[in-house]
Every structure is written in C-alpha cells, then in structure tokens.
Design a protein around this motif. Structure first.
Motif, PDB file in Angstrom:
ATOM      1  N   HIS A 141      61.990  35.475  60.238  1.00  0.00           N
ATOM      2  CA  HIS A 141      62.285  35.609  58.820  1.00  0.00           C
ATOM      3  C   HIS A 141      63.682  36.167  58.572  1.00  0.00           C
ATOM      4  O   HIS A 141      64.543  35.482  58.023  1.00  0.00           O
ATOM      5  N   LEU A 161      65.324  32.447  58.805  1.00  0.00           N
ATOM      6  CA  LEU A 161      65.476  31.957  57.436  1.00  0.00           C
ATOM      7  C   LEU A 161      66.492  32.778  56.652  1.00  0.00           C
ATOM      8  O   LEU A 161      67.274  32.230  55.863  1.00  0.00           O
ATOM      9  N   MET A 209      54.860  30.512  56.932  1.00  0.00           N
ATOM     10  CA  MET A 209      56.065  30.256  57.714  1.00  0.00           C
ATOM     11  C   MET A 209      55.756  29.708  59.104  1.00  0.00           C
ATOM     12  O   MET A 209      56.526  28.933  59.658  1.00  0.00           O
ATOM     13  N   TYR A 223      58.493  30.278  47.070  1.00  0.00           N
ATOM     14  CA  TYR A 223      58.529  29.796  48.450  1.00  0.00           C
ATOM     15  C   TYR A 223      58.426  28.278  48.468  1.00  0.00           C
ATOM     16  O   TYR A 223      59.271  27.578  49.031  1.00  0.00           O
ATOM     17  N   ASN A 231      60.858  35.706  52.242  1.00  0.00           N
ATOM     18  CA  ASN A 231      60.994  34.294  52.597  1.00  0.00           C
ATOM     19  C   ASN A 231      61.088  33.416  51.355  1.00  0.00           C
ATOM     20  O   ASN A 231      61.898  32.480  51.301  1.00  0.00           O
TER      21      ASN A 231
END
Length: 662
Positions: free
Chosen positions: A353, A357, A464, A558, A625
C-alpha cells in the motif's frame, strides 16, 4: 546457499533495512543483531524475509509449500524425512497457521501428530487466531479438541471473539461466549467484538453478543460506537437491533458527529436513515460546521437520504463545491505523504500500500508538476533500494538453481508476487532505472507465473489482494519494466501468455475488471482486443457517477478512482467523456475536508493493526488506498505544470476536526 542467504540478511539487519514482500506487516523495532531461536517460541529479532527456523532450506520451506499446495502425501513424506513441524518463516508463521487459515483439518492432524505445538505463538497470534479469522467451525473445534488455548494474545489486542464476530461465525461465537471469554475486551484502537460485528452487519452474532452482556454504546478511540459502524455501512437490520436494545442514537464521536450525520456523509442508505429517525435520532443535529444531515447528504450527492431529511434552515450553510481537482489532489498529497512518513517510522516493512500504490500515486503527482516532500521520497527510495540490492545475490542464485529458488523469502506461502509486483510498480512510477538487482528480482517474479499464464497468491486480503487480475497485470508490467534486456524472449513469452489469460478469464469484481483492462494495455493488446473489457467496466458505473467494489456495495473512492484510472490509462478514454466527468464529480463531492476519502475496511484482519497517521481509524489502510486511487483518477485530468505545495515535512493532520464532510 545458506551462507549467501545468511550474509545477505545480516547485511539487512546491520543497515537497518527490512524488506516486506508480503501484505503481512508488523509495527516492530528490530534489534540490531539476530538472537538465538528457541524451538516453539517466536523469534524476537526476525527479519520478515528470512527462511524458516530452525529448519532453514529445503525441508523447512517445502513443508510450508506442501500445506499451500494442499499436498498431504508430500507433507507426510517431508515430516518422515525430518522436517520440523514447528519451523518458522520470516513472519514467524508455523505451517499450522496456514493449515488453520485454509481449513485443512487433515493437514492439522498430520502436523500435530508430528509434534507441532498447538499454541505456537507469534505477533499474529496462534493457529486458533487464524482459524477464527477464517471463521471455519471444524478447524476451531479440532484445535480446541487438541487443547488450544482460548485466549491467544496478539500485539494489537485483537481477540478471537472479534475475528469470529466479524466473520459471522455464529457457532464459534456461541462457543466462545459459553467459555466465558471477555465480551467487552477492546483492541488497541478501543473497538469491541460488537463493533467488529456491526461493521460487517453480522446481526445474528450481534444478538449473541448483546445477550452475553456486550456494552452497546462502547466507543473506540475516535468515539465511534457500534451503532455508528452499522449505520455508516448500511446495515439496517443491525441498526434496528441496536436501537431496540438501548443504543443511544445521538451520541457524538470525537469530530462531533452523530450516527445520523455520519450516515448522511458516508453513504446513501435511506433505510438506515429511517431506522435512526424512528429510533430517536435528532433530525436537527448539526456538525462542527453547523451543517445538518440534510445539507451533508445534498453535498455528497446522496439524494435518497436527502429526500428523507427535510430542508435546510434559512441560516444553514449551503453545500459549497469550491474544491477543484488540483485542490483536491494537493490536499490528498500532503496527507498521503504524512502517512508514508509515519508508516516508515513505525515499521520496517515495505508494503504493497504505502510503498506500492502510494508511490504510484506520488509518482503520478510528480509527473504533473505537484511539489512533494522530498525527504519522505528520499527515505522511501533509500529503504527500497537498500532492500532490492541486498536481495540481489539471493535472487541471482535462485535464477540459476531450482533448489535455491525454494529459499526465496515468502515463496513458501505464495507471497512473492503480492509484494514484488507492487514494489517494482512503485519504483517504475518514480522512474527508477533498471539495475542488476532489480532485474534479478523481476525475473524471480516472472518465474512465479502459473501454468495458466496468471500470477497468484494464497491468502486474500480484500480488495487490494483479492484478484488474480491485479497481480497478473502488475507482474507483467514489472517484468517488462525491469527484467534484463537479455531476457527479452522470456519476457515476451510470459507477457503473451498473461495477455491470453486476461482476455479469457471471467472478471467478477471491479478489481478484476479494472486490472484486466490495465493488464491488456500493458501487454500491448489492440483496441479491438480491449473493446470488451472497456465496455464492461464502463457499464458498471452507478447513477451517482461512481463505481462499487462489489455489486452488493455502494460506490466508493477505491472502486471509482480505480475504474477511472483503468479507463483512461488502459482504455484511452478521454477525460472529457461524460463517463469520466461524472466519475470525477463523484470523487470531488465525497472527499473529506482533510483530503482523504473514507473506504470501509473489508480485509481479513491477518495483519497487526497500528496507526500510520491516516484518518478513519481501523479503516485507514483501505481509506489510504482509496485516496490514492482517487488521486490517480483526478491527476489524469490535470496538465503537467509547476504547482505550489509545501516542501516541508508534513505535519500531523487534525483528524478529529477535519475528518468530516465538505
């Protein structure tokens, strides 16, 4: 192999660098030198990437692999050949944990017969912890029949009752309550089992907990009660249950909002609004900015709720949508980098994360000319480069020797692709060049490809780490970006097989559809080959302009940010297209004033929770996220140009004041 392996990780210890090639992570301060390990007890100075102890090498690793492959015959063979049933990997897992998490009672029996310790502990708990997280009654029953302790301790204070409550495992919850476990125990964030059940709408479990004396108005560190969790997430039946049993509807959380105000802010749940009003919620309550539930619902575009909440008073502030995409990104960027800084301070982990990301989002912000905190970026890059370089000798040997490949850290629990693909993708977003070490890592990742052409994982942590499409797309891009040019033929073959899988495998979730489209683009698919994937993702847009993770959920940042980014980058959709502009407006309406977007936590709580400085409590990682995906979508609409933003170290945001609707 062991000599090279030990030298590599000694270097990691002494440099203070700890690589985390998995979704599992610990908030740990590691000692500067390894300590001796006592069989059956958790090592206190372990690196997250070390091979199993005390049985390093083939048998220790292969024991984990046999459990992962569900190969009982191989497991028994390894045990007969001397494999230690209490071998630990770098996460301090023992094979019994994996067997318990995946519901393999025959594996559990075989391991216990060979001497596996039923209560072998780690920062993640015991085998019983993993069984209750998965909510599998036969595994729970088997472990207790063999004498498992009923109250394993985790570093974050989370209990087996909390896990069983979240999973909706009614038989397990009933048995735990019969055994008199503490129904009002709190985790480190102050949440009880009732709050855990409320967040996921497990009404039957809620009835059991209340019958056992659960404190109905117990609040966590943010002041959120079970009623607030149930209401915000749209669980009308649970809301009704709580109100019927004496839940107070007008309690205020730390930011000053009631359950009604929170619901109006974070979801369009008219049935919940009706239940709250029937249960005595104050329709005239206002937040710290003097806004009513009606005004908040209107501002967020929650039209169904707004229709039930009346009209604003003459003196009430009207919804004010003044934040542009650029302003929204600037607010988010500072908050995201602050959390990155805190995450680095709190743990040695390199995560999917924050370093995956998160770096993709900050890399995109850099490309658009946004100024970032350069010290945060430097610290992250130094840690990642140090880890990749230190792993170089191990990866290089693994590429030459199939036996050495078995000693790649975390390959034993099928967690190579989940960590390395995100790490390499974050490196690519920051334009880090090819190096020999990065190339070796990319080729090791390449050789985790399955026979069907995809890359896989063992334990899901939604959203995720929930989709084979995610890791197939990220892996094919990572090997194309970083594999040595001398391996071009192998890369071309693997990318081609991945492309075939992406085009033929059925996509069921937003995560699937988004990464299928991205993966096809990165694999060089033609417009015609991507046409179906584009159409299917577009078709999932909701009337509010957003996308949802699952058909049963509402739109969130998200899914919306992810879908928009995939349509632009993977589908070449113009940002002026009505589909894109509607999605952008949805994101701008739903951003909190502090720059974050709230996304409810759905992941199995395998990881130790700790505060990494992002808003929304135990939902902060899913919200981090979601905020990154929202940033990525908004950044596509912004031309590259110098921006004004602070280069100083980010300061702690005032979550209690700012984490409320715009």
């Amino acid at each position: 192999m062991d000599r090279i392996h030990n030298r590599t990780f000694t270097r990691l210890f002494l440099s203070g660098t700890v690589i985390m090639a998995s979704g599992f992570c610990q908030a740990t301060t590691y000692a500067q030198a390894p300590s001796k390990h006592k069989p059956g007890s958790p090592p206190t100075t372990r690196l997250s990437t070390e091979a199993p102890l005390p049985a390093r090498g083939k048998l220790g690793q292969e024991l984990f692999m046999a459990v992962g492959r569900r190969d009982l015959a191989e497991l028994r063979s390894l045990l007969k050949r001397g494999a230690d049933p209490n071998a630990r990997n770098g996460l301090t897992f023992v094979p019994l944990y994996i067997a318990a998490a995946t519901g393999q009672t025959d594996m559990i029996e075989a391991l216990l017969q060979a001497g596996a310790k039923i209560d072998a502990t780690s920062p993640y708990g015991t085998a019983l912890t993993f069984a209750t997280q998965s909510g599998i009654p036969p595994v729970y029953d088997l472990l207790l029949a063999h004498g498992a302790g009923i109250n394993p301790v985790r570093a974050d204070g989370e209990t087996v009752l909390m896990y069983a409550s979240r999973a909706g495992a009614v038989p397990i919850v009933a048995d735990l309550l019969k055994r008199k476990v503490s129904v009002n125990a709190k985790d480190n964030d102050g949440a009880t089992a009732l709050s855990w059940a409320a967040r996921d709408g497990q009404t039957e479990v809620g009835q059991l907990l209340l019958g056992a004396g659960a404190s109905i108005n117990a609040a966590d560190s943010r002041g959120w009660t079970p009623l607030m969790y149930a209401a915000v997430n749209g669980h009308t039946e649970f809301v009704t249950l709580l109100l019927a049993n004496g839940a107070k509807p007008n309690v205020r959380e730390v930011g000053g909002r009631t359950a009604l105000l929170l619901t109006a802010t974070y979801g369009d749940h008219p049935e919940v609004i009706q239940a709250l009003l029937k249960g005595g919620a104050d329709l005239n309550a206002t937040d710290s900015a003097k806004r009513s539930a009606y005004a908040l619902a209107v501002a967020r575009g929650h039209s169904q709720c707004a229709g039930l909440l009346g009209k604003p008073t003459a003196s009430e502030p009207l919804p004010n949508h003044t934040r542009t995409a650029t302003e929204a990104v600037q607010a988010s960027l500072k908050l995201v980098q602050y959390s990155m800084q805190q995450f680095t301070k709190r743990t040695g982990c390199i995560s999917c994360h924050h370093e995956g990301l998160g770096r993709i989002a900050t890399g995109a912000a850099r490309d658009r000319g946004f100024l970032r905190d350069l010290e945060v970026e430097r610290a992250q890059r130094e840690r990642i480069d140090g880890a990749v370089n230190a792993m170089g000798p191990l990866h290089s040997q693994a590429l030459q020797d199939p036996e050495a490949m078995k000693n790649v850290p975390l390959i034993e629990i099928d967690e190579v692709a989940t960590g390395d693909s995100w790490m390499l993708a974050g490196m690519a977003a920051h334009k880090q060049p090819r190096t020999a070490s990065a190339g070796a890592m990319a080729l090791v990742l390449a050789r985790q490809q399955g026979p069907d052409g995809n890359w896989h994982f063992a334990v899901p942590r939604v959203p995720m780490q929930s989709s084979l499409f995610t890791f197939t797309a990220l892996s094919l891009k990572s090997i194309a970006d970083y594999a040595p040019r001398s391996s071009a033929a192998e890369v071309t073959d693997r990318v081609g097989r991945a492309k075939t899988w992406l085009m033929t495998a059925p996509a069921k979730t937003n995560e699937d559809r988004s990464f299928r489209l991205l993966g096809l683009k990165w694999a060089g698919a033609s417009d015609q080959e991507r046409e179906k994937a584009i159409a299917e993702l577009r078709a999932e847009q909701r009337p509010d302009g957003g996308w949802a993770q699952l058909p049963t959920l509402q739109s969130d940042a998200y899914a919306t940010g992810q879908a928009l980014y995939a349509l632009k980058v993977g589908g070449d959709l113009a940002v002026s297209d009505p589909v894109y502009t509607a999605g952008v407006q949805s994101l701008l309406r739903t951003q909190d004033r502090d720059g974050s977007w709230f996304v409810n936590k759905r992941a199995t709580p395998g990881n130790n929770y700790f505060d990494a400085g992002f808003p929304h409590g135990e939902s902060q990682y899913s919200s981090f996220n979601g905020t990154c995906w929202a940033m990525l979508a908004l950044l596509q609409t912004i031309d590259a140009a110098p921006r004004q933003a602070s280069l100083s170290a980010p300061r702690a945001p005032h979550h209690s004041i700012l984490a409320e609707g715009r």
